[in-house]
Design a protein around this motif. Structure first.
Motif, PDB file in Angstrom:
ATOM      1  N   PRO A 160       3.317  26.927   0.583  1.00  0.00           N
ATOM      2  CA  PRO A 160       3.581  25.594   1.147  1.00  0.00           C
ATOM      3  C   PRO A 160       3.693  24.506   0.077  1.00  0.00           C
ATOM      4  O   PRO A 160       4.500  23.575   0.210  1.00  0.00           O
ATOM      5  N   VAL A 161       2.921  24.648  -0.988  1.00  0.00           N
ATOM      6  CA  VAL A 161       3.015  23.674  -2.086  1.00  0.00           C
ATOM      7  C   VAL A 161       4.390  23.755  -2.735  1.00  0.00           C
ATOM      8  O   VAL A 161       4.998  22.722  -3.064  1.00  0.00           O
ATOM      9  N   LEU A 162       4.891  24.963  -2.917  1.00  0.00           N
ATOM     10  CA  LEU A 162       6.234  25.133  -3.479  1.00  0.00           C
ATOM     11  C   LEU A 162       7.294  24.464  -2.605  1.00  0.00           C
ATOM     12  O   LEU A 162       8.218  23.822  -3.111  1.00  0.00           O
ATOM     13  N   LEU A 163       7.168  24.615  -1.309  1.00  0.00           N
ATOM     14  CA  LEU A 163       8.138  24.010  -0.401  1.00  0.00           C
ATOM     15  C   LEU A 163       8.087  22.487  -0.454  1.00  0.00           C
ATOM     16  O   LEU A 163       9.131  21.818  -0.433  1.00  0.00           O
ATOM     17  N   VAL A 164       6.893  21.926  -0.531  1.00  0.00           N
ATOM     18  CA  VAL A 164       6.767  20.472  -0.615  1.00  0.00           C
ATOM     19  C   VAL A 164       7.336  19.954  -1.932  1.00  0.00           C
ATOM     20  O   VAL A 164       8.053  18.944  -1.954  1.00  0.00           O
ATOM     21  N   ILE A 165       7.065  20.646  -3.027  1.00  0.00           N
ATOM     22  CA  ILE A 165       7.611  20.226  -4.323  1.00  0.00           C
ATOM     23  C   ILE A 165       9.130  20.297  -4.310  1.00  0.00           C
ATOM     24  O   ILE A 165       9.811  19.403  -4.833  1.00  0.00           O
ATOM     25  N   ALA A 166       9.693  21.336  -3.722  1.00  0.00           N
ATOM     26  CA  ALA A 166      11.145  21.455  -3.633  1.00  0.00           C
ATOM     27  C   ALA A 166      11.739  20.317  -2.810  1.00  0.00           C
ATOM     28  O   ALA A 166      12.770  19.732  -3.186  1.00  0.00           O
ATOM     29  N   ALA A 167      11.100  19.975  -1.698  1.00  0.00           N
ATOM     30  CA  ALA A 167      11.600  18.876  -0.864  1.00  0.00           C
ATOM     31  C   ALA A 167      11.523  17.547  -1.601  1.00  0.00           C
ATOM     32  O   ALA A 167      12.458  16.737  -1.542  1.00  0.00           O
ATOM     33  N   VAL A 168      10.439  17.301  -2.307  1.00  0.00           N
ATOM     34  CA  VAL A 168      10.302  16.060  -3.068  1.00  0.00           C
ATOM     35  C   VAL A 168      11.382  15.975  -4.139  1.00  0.00           C
ATOM     36  O   VAL A 168      11.975  14.916  -4.354  1.00  0.00           O
ATOM     37  N   GLY A 169      11.651  17.086  -4.806  1.00  0.00           N
ATOM     38  CA  GLY A 169      12.696  17.100  -5.824  1.00  0.00           C
ATOM     39  C   GLY A 169      14.072  16.791  -5.264  1.00  0.00           C
ATOM     40  O   GLY A 169      14.827  16.002  -5.831  1.00  0.00           O
ATOM     41  N   VAL A 170      14.407  17.398  -4.148  1.00  0.00           N
ATOM     42  CA  VAL A 170      15.716  17.168  -3.532  1.00  0.00           C
ATOM     43  C   VAL A 170      15.850  15.727  -3.060  1.00  0.00           C
ATOM     44  O   VAL A 170      16.841  15.052  -3.352  1.00  0.00           O
ATOM     45  N   PHE A 171      14.841  15.238  -2.342  1.00  0.00           N
ATOM     46  CA  PHE A 171      14.924  13.870  -1.830  1.00  0.00           C
ATOM     47  C   PHE A 171      14.891  12.845  -2.951  1.00  0.00           C
ATOM     48  O   PHE A 171      15.562  11.805  -2.883  1.00  0.00           O
ATOM     49  N   GLY A 172      14.157  13.124  -4.010  1.00  0.00           N
ATOM     50  CA  GLY A 172      14.142  12.224  -5.159  1.00  0.00           C
ATOM     51  C   GLY A 172      15.493  12.164  -5.850  1.00  0.00           C
ATOM     52  O   GLY A 172      15.967  11.088  -6.216  1.00  0.00           O
ATOM     53  N   SER A 173      16.127  13.308  -6.017  1.00  0.00           N
ATOM     54  CA  SER A 173      17.453  13.344  -6.649  1.00  0.00           C
ATOM     55  C   SER A 173      18.490  12.609  -5.802  1.00  0.00           C
ATOM     56  O   SER A 173      19.330  11.875  -6.333  1.00  0.00           O
ATOM     57  N   ILE A 174      18.422  12.801  -4.510  1.00  0.00           N
ATOM     58  CA  ILE A 174      19.372  12.113  -3.623  1.00  0.00           C
ATOM     59  C   ILE A 174      19.171  10.609  -3.674  1.00  0.00           C
ATOM     60  O   ILE A 174      20.136   9.845  -3.753  1.00  0.00           O
ATOM     61  N   SER A 175      17.926  10.166  -3.655  1.00  0.00           N
ATOM     62  CA  SER A 175      17.682   8.719  -3.667  1.00  0.00           C
ATOM     63  C   SER A 175      18.099   8.094  -4.987  1.00  0.00           C
ATOM     64  O   SER A 175      18.654   6.985  -5.005  1.00  0.00           O
ATOM     65  N   ILE A 176      17.883   8.776  -6.104  1.00  0.00           N
ATOM     66  CA  ILE A 176      18.312   8.240  -7.394  1.00  0.00           C
ATOM     67  C   ILE A 176      19.833   8.211  -7.473  1.00  0.00           C
ATOM     68  O   ILE A 176      20.418   7.242  -7.975  1.00  0.00           O
ATOM     69  N   ALA A 177      20.492   9.245  -6.967  1.00  0.00           N
ATOM     70  CA  ALA A 177      21.958   9.261  -6.983  1.00  0.00           C
ATOM     71  C   ALA A 177      22.526   8.131  -6.134  1.00  0.00           C
ATOM     72  O   ALA A 177      23.488   7.461  -6.534  1.00  0.00           O
TER      73      ALA A 177
END
Length: 89
Positions: free
Chosen positions: A61-78
């Protein structure tokens, strides 16, 4: 402690320090964004290696949360950079 796990931790610790240097130094927001994505990926790889070596799935579950944070962070910065570029034209 497993010697393989120690070696993995050392390699990823060096990579994380180099990545943190890029996050701090920049020079641009996009460099910092890519470095933060790399840092999140390194954390995910360490957790995945630890799960594989110790034969468990407790940190999945920690891996899934980290992956989601990474994706959403990249989208927001873009989106932020795209909006900033549109305002400069």
């Amino acid at each position: 402690m497993n010697p393989l796990l120690v070696a993995i931790y050392l390699v990823f610790a060096v990579a994380a320090l180099l990545t943190l240097w890029r996050v701090i130094k920049g020079p641009s927001i996009l460099d910092r964004a890519v470095a933060s994505d790399v840092l999140l990926t390194e954390v995910m790889c360490v957790l995945g290696a630890e799960m594989a070596i110790n034969h468990h799935t407790r940190t999945l579950p920690v891996l899934l949360v980290i992956a989601a944070v990474g994706v959403f962070g990249s989208i927001s910065i873009a989106r932020f950079v795209a909006r900033k570029d549109a305002n400069q034209r």
